[in-house]
Every structure is written in C-alpha cells, then in structure tokens.
Design an enzyme around this catalytic site. Structure first.
Site, PDB file in Angstrom:
ATOM      1  N   THR A 186       0.868  -1.177   0.000  1.00  0.00           N
ATOM      2  CA  THR A 186       0.000   0.000   0.000  1.00  0.00           C
ATOM      3  C   THR A 186       0.908   1.230   0.000  1.00  0.00           C
ATOM      4  OG1 THR A 186      -0.050   0.081   2.384  1.00  0.00           O
ATOM      5  CG2 THR A 186      -1.760  -1.212   1.332  1.00  0.00           C
ATOM      6  N   GLU A 331      -5.950  -3.862  -0.795  1.00  0.00           N
ATOM      7  CA  GLU A 331      -6.257  -4.992   0.085  1.00  0.00           C
ATOM      8  C   GLU A 331      -7.379  -5.856  -0.460  1.00  0.00           C
ATOM      9  OE1 GLU A 331      -5.692  -1.906   0.950  1.00  0.00           O
ATOM     10  OE2 GLU A 331      -4.648  -1.739   2.876  1.00  0.00           O
ATOM     11  N   LYS A 444     -15.594  17.644   9.477  1.00  0.00           N
ATOM     12  CA  LYS A 444     -16.601  17.634  10.543  1.00  0.00           C
ATOM     13  C   LYS A 444     -16.881  19.066  10.951  1.00  0.00           C
ATOM     14  CE  LYS A 444     -15.021  13.113  11.697  1.00  0.00           C
ATOM     15  NZ  LYS A 444     -13.634  12.789  11.514  1.00  0.00           N
ATOM     16  N   TRP A 449     -21.187  16.045   9.097  1.00  0.00           N
ATOM     17  CA  TRP A 449     -20.103  15.651   8.205  1.00  0.00           C
ATOM     18  C   TRP A 449     -20.329  16.234   6.815  1.00  0.00           C
ATOM     19  CZ3 TRP A 449     -18.285   9.885   9.024  1.00  0.00           C
ATOM     20  CH2 TRP A 449     -17.888   9.741  10.359  1.00  0.00           C
TER      21      TRP A 449
HETATM   22  P1  AMP Z   1      -5.452   1.934  -3.046  1.00  0.00           P
HETATM   23  O1  AMP Z   1      -5.368   0.797  -2.118  1.00  0.00           O
HETATM   24  O2  AMP Z   1      -4.208   2.754  -3.088  1.00  0.00           O
HETATM   25  O3  AMP Z   1      -5.920   1.521  -4.395  1.00  0.00           O
HETATM   26  O4  AMP Z   1      -6.552   2.933  -2.473  1.00  0.00           O
HETATM   27  C1  AMP Z   1      -7.836   2.484  -2.134  1.00  0.00           C
HETATM   28  C2  AMP Z   1      -8.684   3.662  -1.765  1.00  0.00           C
HETATM   29  O5  AMP Z   1      -8.907   4.504  -2.898  1.00  0.00           O
HETATM   30  C3  AMP Z   1     -10.067   3.303  -1.297  1.00  0.00           C
HETATM   31  O6  AMP Z   1     -10.093   2.869   0.036  1.00  0.00           O
HETATM   32  C4  AMP Z   1     -10.818   4.610  -1.526  1.00  0.00           C
HETATM   33  O7  AMP Z   1     -10.576   5.532  -0.492  1.00  0.00           O
HETATM   34  C5  AMP Z   1     -10.171   5.135  -2.792  1.00  0.00           C
HETATM   35  N1  AMP Z   1     -11.001   4.804  -3.953  1.00  0.00           N
HETATM   36  C6  AMP Z   1     -10.836   3.819  -4.838  1.00  0.00           C
HETATM   37  N2  AMP Z   1     -11.781   3.860  -5.793  1.00  0.00           N
HETATM   38  C7  AMP Z   1     -12.592   4.898  -5.490  1.00  0.00           C
HETATM   39  C8  AMP Z   1     -13.784   5.452  -6.077  1.00  0.00           C
HETATM   40  N3  AMP Z   1     -14.305   4.985  -7.202  1.00  0.00           N
HETATM   41  N4  AMP Z   1     -14.344   6.513  -5.459  1.00  0.00           N
HETATM   42  C9  AMP Z   1     -13.827   7.033  -4.322  1.00  0.00           C
HETATM   43  N5  AMP Z   1     -12.709   6.560  -3.738  1.00  0.00           N
HETATM   44  C10 AMP Z   1     -12.101   5.499  -4.308  1.00  0.00           C
END
Ligand code: AMP
Length: 547
Positions: A186, A331, A444, A449
């Site tokens: 990550t 994940e 907030k 929110w």
């Molecule tokens: P990553 O593990 O780096 O791919 O990041 C995952 C995170 O990206 C998720 O937990 C979300 O916060 C954000 N994310 C992924 N797809 C979307 C989406 N379509 N809309 C909003 N947030 C997203």
C-alpha cells in the site's frame, strides 16, 4: 458426503495455458520504453513465460521467493506475471513513483531476490541498489545490446540475455492454490507501507469475477487497454482476466499523455480501457482541444478515486463511451464494487440513470460489505445513513505480509472477520455503494459531516476548473470548515466569488466551502490520488478569511 468432482487447484499457470491453447494468436501490443510498438501473441507470451520459469530454476530460486519489478505496462512485464507466479515464486510489483528510500525499504522488507526494471528506471535503480541488501541480481528489461555499460550496478544483466536462450519446455508445477502468487505494498501515507499478499486462489477467483458482464464485461472480442499500472494492484487484475477470456491486450508503456493514449486506442481498435480519473482527464483534454472522437472505444472502467460526474457526463454524452465507476483497494485485489444498472433501471430517464452511474456501484459476487456506526452497529441501506465501510471475501486480505500492523480484521457477532476499509459510505436499498470520503478526510463541521468528494465534484464541473481538492481547516465555532484548492484549466479564468456562487443550489448552504485557494498544482501520491496530507502541510499557514 463429499462431492465427486475433480479437485484441481486454481493456479495462475492454468490461465496462461488456457490463453495459449485457445487464444494463441490473440495479440499483445505494447508501446515500449524504446518508443516503438511491439507486437506479440498469447502463444509467444506463454512460451517466454516458460523460458522465465527455466531461468528462475537455474538461479536456484525457491518456492515463494520474491522477484520484484519496477516496470511499466508491457509484454515483458506480462511474461514475468506468468513466469514468476506460475513457477511458484511471488511477483512483487513495486510502484516506481514511491520515494527511493521507500522503494529500498520495501525491497528489503519483501526480501526480493531479483529485481527486473525498465530502462527508464535506471537512475532510480542506480540510486537504490546499494541499499537493497537481499537483491542478488538486477535485470534490465531490454535486449542484450541495450544494456547500459558502466551502470555501477553489480550483477546487472539484460532480460533477453537472461531468459532468451532458455528452453521453453517446462511443466508448470501443481501446488496448493492458497500459495502466495504476488504482492503489492500500500502507498503508506502514514507509517511504513504494508503488503497485501495475494494467492493463486484469490487471483483466479478475482479474475473470473472481474470478467463478468456486470463487472468489466471483457471477452474474446475485446481489445483491452489497461492504462492503470501493472505496478499497482496488478492493473486491477486485467492481465489475468484478459487471459481467462482470450482478449487482445494493448499496453501503453510509459506514455500516459492524452495524445499517446488516444493514438493507441485508435490504432489498436481498443474497445475497453481502464484508468484513474487523473489520467482520463488528460485524455479528455486532448480530445476536446483537438475536436476528436473515439471510433472503437465502447466502455471504460474508472476508479481508484471518485470519478467526477463531469467526467462521466463527458464520456457518456460527448463520446458515447459507457463509464463503469468502480471502487476497490489494494487490500481487495482490488475490485469491490462496480456501477452498472439493473433491469428495473432501464425504463428510467437518462438523468435518473446518470444519478445512479455516479455511485461507486454494487458489490461483486464474492464481496460482502456493510456500513457501521461508531459502536460497530450495522447501519441501514437507505442511501442516507453513512458510516465506516467494512468488507470481507475470498480476495480480501486477512492480514498483511509478515503480520505488519497486527490483525486488521474486526470480528462480528458470529466471530467472522471484516476488513475495515477506512472509507465512509452510504449504501442504498438496491445495494449501490456511494463513497462519502476517506474517514480521515471527512470534514466535521458543527457536528455534521461534509463529504470532500462532493465539494470537489462540484468544483470540477465548472468549465474553468481542471482539478480540485477539498480539505477542512480549523474554525473556532464550527471546529472545521471546508475550503477548496483548485487548479484552473490553461487560459481559463474564474474568480473566488464566481466559484463560490457556482455552488449555490448544488449542495446544502452550510456545505458550501468558505474559501477557494488557487494553486498551480495539487500534490498527487504514487498511485495518482490526491495527497491531502501534503496539501494540508502546504496550506498549514492558511487562515479562513473571517477568522
Ligand atoms: P489503493 O489501495 O491505493 O488503491 O486505495 C484504495 C482507496 O482509494 C479506497 O479505500 C478509496 O478511499 C479510494 N477509492 C478507490 N476507488 C474509489 C472510487 N471509485 N471513489 C472514491 N474513492 C475510491
């Protein structure tokens, strides 16, 4: 009584064997780092993956040893996907956009034995190789005559010299389908990065699911362009799903600009493309500036961050391309939800349908999800109640590599573990998920929110705004109030007051940002997402006008 069906492990090697046998002549087209276009087929990829497996045997690499890549989307990377995992080793795709110190940390933590890199990352490898203590061989993804002389990197060989002379006769081994196949760290915006360690079983189940009609809907008739990188969550699983259905694959290499991507889409008759909003913004910009249209592109999956409604509108209405808004995370291999309509939505007006398409979509079979309040109690699926989003399923992590970060799962009353996504969301009665925010980015204000995603979506719907990021800043009465940092489109003009006025009627009055900050650029992280932590640092001396 057990069923009497054959017990055959789900292994990544079965994908490449299938693609070779049934779709051997389907093409794999890559724009190379060298700049040219390279053409190969699933048959040749399979043959060269076996050569890689033989090369790895010769290196005496053990089962589950890690082989790392620092590479763009291309055929050699694809060969490594299959040669490394298929032979029982673990492919560790490293994100080259991370800081060099983080890359060295990751390579050491994963105990990578071999690191394969595209030549564009030579300076990066020169900077980090001395710190990567477990790597015993460095492989430049190039022909023997392109290997840089005097690189200063010990044990550096060219990929073609390393694997090109090996036999392509190799019997893929059979082993436990739960064995590790690949890993991805990550981005680690807080603390050290943690790795999701995928298995053959999780990868195959995800590949089946991703190809379904209500998911990416890819088939042997598609020409598929994954612009989403193979170094970030396996390009959303497309290299596997494409083999599973025998699709043609088109790889953009390092050229992500709008012109290069558009030319590739047209030249290779791409019907389906996948990318994050920031890259698609460049593509749309190129189309608009040059009055171009797509002649073959039918569908695009957009995810990784919230896809602004203005982008969905542009693809759908101006260019006739169906947008599939997707949500997932490293994940989760990464797909969790994808937005396609249901039968009962087909009679709706285009406006009503568009309102649904804005959401992140419905859970894919295999992914369970729920939203909970601060006490862990499940919230109703009414499209209004918002809470922390938890997921579980066979392609969701149960713990991180080497147990880093402890046990991440939250048990429910039945003792089943749920993975807390860190996202805040609503789910409506039809099961459509809408992400409100990352929990740490929610604003907030006076106990209520405000979704930073909503505020950003409205800003980028303004014709003069290219990009927007909303953060909360301290307010003595309301605790926090939203402000929006924006980047203007080249040559476009809009004042602070005009933009604030643009919010009128589009959101509740108390959610309208208190101020607009015009910036040259918005900081992006290694996976193209807005880095709000850095933006907050940049604006740390900022004070609201009336405070
Ligand atoms: P990553 O593990 O780096 O791919 O990041 C995952 C995170 O990206 C998720 O937990 C979300 O916060 C954000 N994310 C992924 N797809 C979307 C989406 N379509 N809309 C909003 N947030 C997203």
């Amino acid at each position: 009584m057990l069923g009497l069906m054959q017990d055959q492990p789900l292994l990544i090697s079965s994908l490449i064997e299938f693609a070779e046998r049934h779709h051997g002549d389907a093409e794999i087209v890559s724009r190379r780092v060298e700049g040219d276009i390279h053409r190969t087929t699933w048959r040749q990829v399979a043959s060269r993956a076996r050569q890689i497996a033989n090369a790895l045997e010769e290196e005496q690499l053990l089962f589950s040893d890690r082989i790392a890549t620092l590479a763009w989307n291309g055929y050699r990377h694809l060969e490594l996907y299959y040669g490394v995992s298929g032979s029982g080793r673990v492919l560790h795709t490293i994100n080259p956009r991370l800081h060099p110190d983080q890359i060295a940390w990751i390579a050491n933590h994963a105990e990578d034995q071999i690191l394969c890199f595209d030549l564009s990352f030579l300076p990066l490898v020169q900077a980090v190789h001395a710190k990567c203590s477990t790597v015993r061989k460095w492989i430049a993804l190039c022909d023997a005559d392109k290997l840089p002389a005097d690189s200063g990197i010990p044990n550096l060989v060219s990929y073609e010299a390393w694997m090109g002379q090996r036999s392509d006769v190799y019997a893929w081994p059979s082993f436990d389908e739960n064995s590790a196949s690949s890993m991805c760290y990550t981005s680690g915006t807080t603390g050290n990065p943690k790795a999701a360690l995928y298995s053959h079983r999780s990868t195959l189940l995800h590949a089946y699911a991703a190809a379904l009609p209500d998911v990416m809907c890819i088939s042997a008739r598609d020409s598929v362009l994954p612009v989403v990188p193979m170094f970030h969550v396996n390009a959303w699983g497309i290299p596997y799903s494409a083999a599973l259905v025998g699709a043609k694959l088109v790889f953009p290499g390092p050229a992500m600009d709008g012109k290069s991507i558009y030319e590739l889409i047209e030249a290779e008759k791409v019907s389906f493309a996948a990318g994050v909003p920031t890259v698609w913004q460049m593509l749309l910009g190129h189309l608009q500036a040059n009055k171009l249209k797509f002649s073959t592109l039918k569908r695009t999956v957009i995810g990784g961050s919230a896809c602004p409604p203005a982008m969905i509108h542009a693809f759908q209405e101006l260019y006739g391309v169906d947008v599939l808004h997707a949500w997932g995370m490293t994940e989760m291999s990464p797909l969790g939800t994808l937005c396609t309509l249901k039968n009962k939505h087909l009679e709706m007006s285009p406006e009503e349908q568009t309102a649904i398409r804005m959401k992140q979509g419905r859970a894919i079979f295999g992914v369970d999800m729920k939203i909970v309040d601060g006490n862990g109690e499940s919230l109703p699926w009414d499209g209004k109640a918002y809470g922390d989003l938890l997921v579980k399923g066979p392609w969701v992590v149960k713990e991180y590599f080497k147990g880093e970060g402890g046990d991440p799962l939250v048990p429910d009353a039945e003792g089943r573990g749920w993975f807390p996504t860190g996202d805040v969301a609503t789910i409506d009665a039809d099961g459509f998920l809408q992400i409100t925010d990352r929990s740490k980015d929610v604003i907030k204000s006076g106990g209520e929110w405000i979704s930073s995603i909503d505020i950003e979506n409205i800003a980028v719907a303004h014709p003069a705004i290219a990009m927007a990021a909303c953060i909360g800043v301290f307010h003595p009465k309301w605790d926090e109030r939203p402000i929006v940092a924006v980047v203007k489109k080249p040559g476009a003009e809009v004042s602070r007051d005009e933009l604030i006025a643009f919010y009128q009627g589009k959101t509740a009055k108390w959610q309208i940002p208190d101020d607009v900050v015009f910036v040259e650029a918005i900081p992006l992280g290694a996976t193209g997402k807005i880095l709000k932590t850095r933006l907050r640092e940049q604006l740390r001396d900022y004070k609201l006008p009336e405070v």
